[in-house]
Design a protein around this motif. Structure first.
Motif, PDB file in Angstrom:
ATOM      1  N   LEU A 169       0.729  -1.443  -0.199  1.00  0.00           N
ATOM      2  CA  LEU A 169       0.049   0.270  -0.074  1.00  0.00           C
ATOM      3  C   LEU A 169       0.913   1.330   0.151  1.00  0.00           C
ATOM      4  O   LEU A 169       0.540   2.251  -0.683  1.00  0.00           O
ATOM      5  CB  LEU A 169      -0.863  -0.157   1.245  1.00  0.00           C
ATOM      6  N   TYR A 170       2.054   1.192   0.655  1.00  0.00           N
ATOM      7  CA  TYR A 170       2.893   2.344   0.908  1.00  0.00           C
ATOM      8  C   TYR A 170       3.557   2.723  -0.623  1.00  0.00           C
ATOM      9  O   TYR A 170       3.371   3.821  -1.147  1.00  0.00           O
ATOM     10  CB  TYR A 170       3.832   2.198   1.834  1.00  0.00           C
ATOM     11  N   ALA A 171       3.819   1.489  -1.388  1.00  0.00           N
ATOM     12  CA  ALA A 171       4.432   1.759  -2.434  1.00  0.00           C
ATOM     13  C   ALA A 171       3.290   2.575  -3.606  1.00  0.00           C
ATOM     14  O   ALA A 171       3.811   3.291  -4.398  1.00  0.00           O
ATOM     15  CB  ALA A 171       4.733   0.431  -3.297  1.00  0.00           C
ATOM     16  N   LEU A 172       2.138   2.072  -3.284  1.00  0.00           N
ATOM     17  CA  LEU A 172       1.230   2.517  -4.197  1.00  0.00           C
ATOM     18  C   LEU A 172       0.715   4.026  -3.707  1.00  0.00           C
ATOM     19  O   LEU A 172       0.585   4.953  -4.637  1.00  0.00           O
ATOM     20  CB  LEU A 172      -0.324   1.776  -3.937  1.00  0.00           C
ATOM     21  N   ARG A 173       0.793   4.249  -2.483  1.00  0.00           N
ATOM     22  CA  ARG A 173       0.354   5.642  -2.007  1.00  0.00           C
ATOM     23  C   ARG A 173       1.502   6.697  -2.587  1.00  0.00           C
ATOM     24  O   ARG A 173       1.102   7.707  -3.145  1.00  0.00           O
ATOM     25  CB  ARG A 173       0.298   5.878  -0.548  1.00  0.00           C
ATOM     26  N   ASP A 174       2.771   6.085  -2.425  1.00  0.00           N
ATOM     27  CA  ASP A 174       4.042   6.884  -2.917  1.00  0.00           C
ATOM     28  C   ASP A 174       3.702   7.372  -4.323  1.00  0.00           C
ATOM     29  O   ASP A 174       4.144   8.497  -4.703  1.00  0.00           O
ATOM     30  CB  ASP A 174       5.262   6.206  -2.905  1.00  0.00           C
ATOM     31  N   PRO A 183      -4.863   9.073   8.911  1.00  0.00           N
ATOM     32  CA  PRO A 183      -5.286   7.608   9.309  1.00  0.00           C
ATOM     33  C   PRO A 183      -4.324   6.998   8.573  1.00  0.00           C
ATOM     34  O   PRO A 183      -3.957   5.535   8.995  1.00  0.00           O
ATOM     35  CB  PRO A 183      -6.623   7.393   8.881  1.00  0.00           C
ATOM     36  N   LEU A 184      -4.169   7.047   7.359  1.00  0.00           N
ATOM     37  CA  LEU A 184      -3.128   6.176   6.413  1.00  0.00           C
ATOM     38  C   LEU A 184      -1.657   6.444   6.853  1.00  0.00           C
ATOM     39  O   LEU A 184      -1.220   5.145   7.169  1.00  0.00           O
ATOM     40  CB  LEU A 184      -3.222   6.593   4.931  1.00  0.00           C
ATOM     41  N   ILE A 185      -1.107   7.490   7.181  1.00  0.00           N
ATOM     42  CA  ILE A 185       0.282   7.454   7.738  1.00  0.00           C
ATOM     43  C   ILE A 185       0.225   6.701   9.349  1.00  0.00           C
ATOM     44  O   ILE A 185       1.167   5.958   9.592  1.00  0.00           O
ATOM     45  CB  ILE A 185       0.569   8.889   7.896  1.00  0.00           C
ATOM     46  N   ALA A 186      -0.490   6.937  10.016  1.00  0.00           N
ATOM     47  CA  ALA A 186      -0.608   6.520  11.356  1.00  0.00           C
ATOM     48  C   ALA A 186      -0.800   5.027  11.401  1.00  0.00           C
ATOM     49  O   ALA A 186      -0.093   4.161  11.812  1.00  0.00           O
ATOM     50  CB  ALA A 186      -1.860   6.969  12.451  1.00  0.00           C
ATOM     51  N   SER A 187      -1.771   4.414  10.492  1.00  0.00           N
ATOM     52  CA  SER A 187      -1.950   3.039  10.559  1.00  0.00           C
ATOM     53  C   SER A 187      -0.878   2.217  10.009  1.00  0.00           C
ATOM     54  O   SER A 187      -0.289   1.373  10.284  1.00  0.00           O
ATOM     55  CB  SER A 187      -3.175   2.453   9.665  1.00  0.00           C
ATOM     56  N   SER A 188      -0.120   2.996   8.847  1.00  0.00           N
ATOM     57  CA  SER A 188       1.122   2.627   8.306  1.00  0.00           C
ATOM     58  C   SER A 188       2.143   2.312   9.221  1.00  0.00           C
ATOM     59  O   SER A 188       2.828   1.248   9.448  1.00  0.00           O
ATOM     60  CB  SER A 188       1.501   3.487   7.158  1.00  0.00           C
ATOM     61  N   ILE A 189       2.558   3.304   9.976  1.00  0.00           N
ATOM     62  CA  ILE A 189       3.799   3.518  11.050  1.00  0.00           C
ATOM     63  C   ILE A 189       3.234   2.356  12.012  1.00  0.00           C
ATOM     64  O   ILE A 189       4.257   1.638  12.396  1.00  0.00           O
ATOM     65  CB  ILE A 189       4.025   4.724  11.321  1.00  0.00           C
ATOM     66  N   MET A 190       2.115   2.358  12.513  1.00  0.00           N
ATOM     67  CA  MET A 190       1.881   1.790  13.952  1.00  0.00           C
ATOM     68  C   MET A 190       1.591   0.190  13.419  1.00  0.00           C
ATOM     69  O   MET A 190       2.041  -0.732  14.316  1.00  0.00           O
ATOM     70  CB  MET A 190       0.601   2.130  14.433  1.00  0.00           C
ATOM     71  N   SER A 191       1.203  -0.135  12.365  1.00  0.00           N
ATOM     72  CA  SER A 191       1.117  -1.426  11.705  1.00  0.00           C
ATOM     73  C   SER A 191       2.564  -2.384  12.080  1.00  0.00           C
ATOM     74  O   SER A 191       2.629  -3.274  12.538  1.00  0.00           O
ATOM     75  CB  SER A 191       0.328  -1.977  10.591  1.00  0.00           C
ATOM     76  N   LYS A 192       3.651  -1.436  11.563  1.00  0.00           N
ATOM     77  CA  LYS A 192       4.928  -2.003  11.399  1.00  0.00           C
ATOM     78  C   LYS A 192       5.445  -2.454  12.940  1.00  0.00           C
ATOM     79  O   LYS A 192       6.064  -3.176  12.995  1.00  0.00           O
ATOM     80  CB  LYS A 192       5.683  -1.291  10.493  1.00  0.00           C
ATOM     81  N   LYS A 193       5.127  -1.130  13.537  1.00  0.00           N
ATOM     82  CA  LYS A 193       5.978  -1.006  14.971  1.00  0.00           C
ATOM     83  C   LYS A 193       5.186  -2.095  15.831  1.00  0.00           C
ATOM     84  O   LYS A 193       5.575  -2.665  16.647  1.00  0.00           O
ATOM     85  CB  LYS A 193       5.718   0.152  15.544  1.00  0.00           C
ATOM     86  N   ALA A 211       9.936  18.034   7.319  1.00  0.00           N
ATOM     87  CA  ALA A 211       8.722  16.981   8.017  1.00  0.00           C
ATOM     88  C   ALA A 211       7.651  16.583   7.207  1.00  0.00           C
ATOM     89  O   ALA A 211       7.572  17.424   6.278  1.00  0.00           O
ATOM     90  CB  ALA A 211       8.455  17.221   9.492  1.00  0.00           C
ATOM     91  N   PHE A 212       7.146  15.576   7.238  1.00  0.00           N
ATOM     92  CA  PHE A 212       5.739  15.235   6.598  1.00  0.00           C
ATOM     93  C   PHE A 212       4.690  16.067   7.128  1.00  0.00           C
ATOM     94  O   PHE A 212       3.777  16.494   6.286  1.00  0.00           O
ATOM     95  CB  PHE A 212       5.321  14.034   7.274  1.00  0.00           C
ATOM     96  N   MET A 213       4.750  16.654   8.251  1.00  0.00           N
ATOM     97  CA  MET A 213       3.699  17.484   9.144  1.00  0.00           C
ATOM     98  C   MET A 213       4.231  18.928   9.115  1.00  0.00           C
ATOM     99  O   MET A 213       4.929  19.062  10.221  1.00  0.00           O
ATOM    100  CB  MET A 213       3.241  16.814  10.222  1.00  0.00           C
TER     101      MET A 213
END
Ligand code: URA
Length: 435
Positions: A169-174, A183-193, A211-213
């Motif tokens: 999904l991250y490759a696609l979003r990029d 929600p997409l950034i938070a779920s991406s980071i937290m799913s891996k962690k 930064a991103f933000m």
């Protein structure tokens, strides 16, 4: 399930509806197994960028991405596990001194890290500039290093089975303009962690041009979402909001940053890098339930001892000289006065163009490329003195780097007794109170 389900899910979110748990589970599972096409997931991601997801949806999305692969389990280790994640910034080498420091305080630090993409560098790229060091560590070896009281920290590449849905999904979003969604950034980071198996997590959420933000409000919202996702998954999570308008420390680039991290472990290094390393270490040590002062452990050399063991454990030679660039060019200060702005994003882009970062996943990076800052925000400078040195193996990259830096600095007339207008890099904290 048929493609019809994907279409109804996309339509539901497009029209501002809430997705049910079953719809989310189906979409992530179908995407992971190739039953939901990339263009359908891209459309759903865009609908989420535009319509958002509430806390329940975001937590379910995160869980579905964790469940798309393997979840590591370190609950049997003799030490408490704790990790740190940074949302990425320029000159952000904090993991390098932090992981051995927190390990030296008595915790186990299992850090599955990524390679850099774009102008913010990746921790693995930095460590790979150390002769012999390898990022690919088998899970059994990872467990051995984490258990070794002289090491206790591993920084390695995430296996293909860690949240594979996020990888795709991250490759696609990029490539579809769908990265910028809390929600997409938070779920991406937290799913891996969360999949990585840590019991506690400290997040370093960067705010500013590099930064991103870019704004504090957005960074606060991202931090809050991630802290909630951690709590929902049983991972004790705290976030610090930290400044990323100016690069951290005096270097951006792989080997240059490793050298600076070693200075910090040796008791020196730039004040902002030391401040942030200690602030994150205090949070990690507290979350791990340890009663140790990281400043003492840094000062008495125990963190350096752990660094050396940890580098050797991954095949690296901590005594080998770091590589240096074949070409350098120093840019002088254009005026005299106080340096009041040194733009992190511009320095990051310059380092990237010099060869420190990659444009596409899988591209090689130059270990030696990057930018050294001879002054930082708050310093008095004199016209003509060295301000920035560019390092590269490819001299034809120099004009592009110079161009990136053409509007990177502001020098104001001698001001306010040369006080450091940058001040602390720690802007805010989100999460449960420190014990
Ligand atoms: N880092 C990630 O891992 N995922 C995002 O979506 C953004 C930054």
């Amino acid at each position: 399930m048929t493609a019809h389900d994907a279409i109804s899910i996309i339509r539901a979110k497009r029209d501002g509806g809430e997705l049910s748990d079953e719809q989310i589970d189906w979409a992530i599972d179908a995407f992971t197994h190739g039953e939901m096409a990339d263009e359908q997931m891209s459309a759903l991601a865009m609908a989420i960028v535009l319509r958002g997801m509430n806390r329940r949806e975001t937590a379910r999305w995160t869980r579905a991405m964790i469940d798309s692969g393997q979840r590591l389990d370190f609950t049997d280790l003799p030490r408490p596990t704790v990790d740190k994640h940074s949302t990425g910034g320029v000159g952000d080498k904090i993991t390098l001194p932090l992981a051995p420091l927190v390990a030296a305080c008595g915790a186990a630090v299992p850090q599955l890290s990524g390679r850099g993409l774009g102008y913010t560098g990746g921790t693995l790229d930095k460590l790979e500039s150390i002769p012999g060091w390898r990022a690919d560590i088998a899970p059994d070896r990872m467990r051995e290093i984490l258990t070794d009281p002289a090491a206790g920290a591993v920084v390695c590449a995430a296996g293909a089975d860690l949240a594979p849905a996020d990888k795709r999904l991250y490759a696609l979003r990029d490539t579809t303009g769908t990265v910028e969604s809390i929600p997409l950034i938070a779920s991406s980071i937290m799913s891996k962690k969360i999949a990585e198996g840590t019991a506690a997590l400290v997040l370093d959420v960067k705010v500013g041009s590099g930064a991103f933000m870019p704004t504090r409000d957005e960074a606060h919202a991202l931090a809050t979402t991630m802290v909630e996702l951690g709590a929902d998954a049983g991972v004790r999570t705290v976030a610090l909001l930290t400044a990323m308008d100016t690069p951290l420390g005096r270097t951006a680039g792989n080997a240059l940053e490793v050298a600076e991290a070693i200075e910090v472990l040796a008791g020196g290094g730039p004040a902002d890098v030391v401040e942030l390393t200690l602030a994150l270490a205090r949070e990690m040590v507290a979350l791990a339930g340890l009663d140790v002062d990281p400043a003492r452990v840094l000062a008495d050399g125990r963190a350096m001892d752990h660094w050396r063991t940890m580098i050797r454990a991954q095949g690296g030679d901590p005594d080998a000289p770091l590589p240096t660039a074949t070409h350098t060019e120093t840019l002088p200060a254009p005026a005299s006065g106080t340096l009041t702005r040194l733009d992190a994003r511009a320095v990051g882009i310059a380092a990237w163009r010099l060869g420190a970062g990659r444009a596409r996943q899988g591209d090689p990076v130059q270990a030696t490329a990057g930018v050294r800052l001879h002054a930082t925000v708050g310093d008095l400078v004199t016209a003509g003195q060295p301000l920035l040195t560019l390092h590269t193996e490819t001299p034809n990259a120099l004009p592009g780097a110079r161009e990136a830096l053409s509007d990177a600095v502001t020098i104001s007339p001698r001001s306010a007794r040369g006080e450091n207008p940058r001040g602390t890099v720690i802007l805010d904290r989100v999460g449960r109170a420190r014990p």
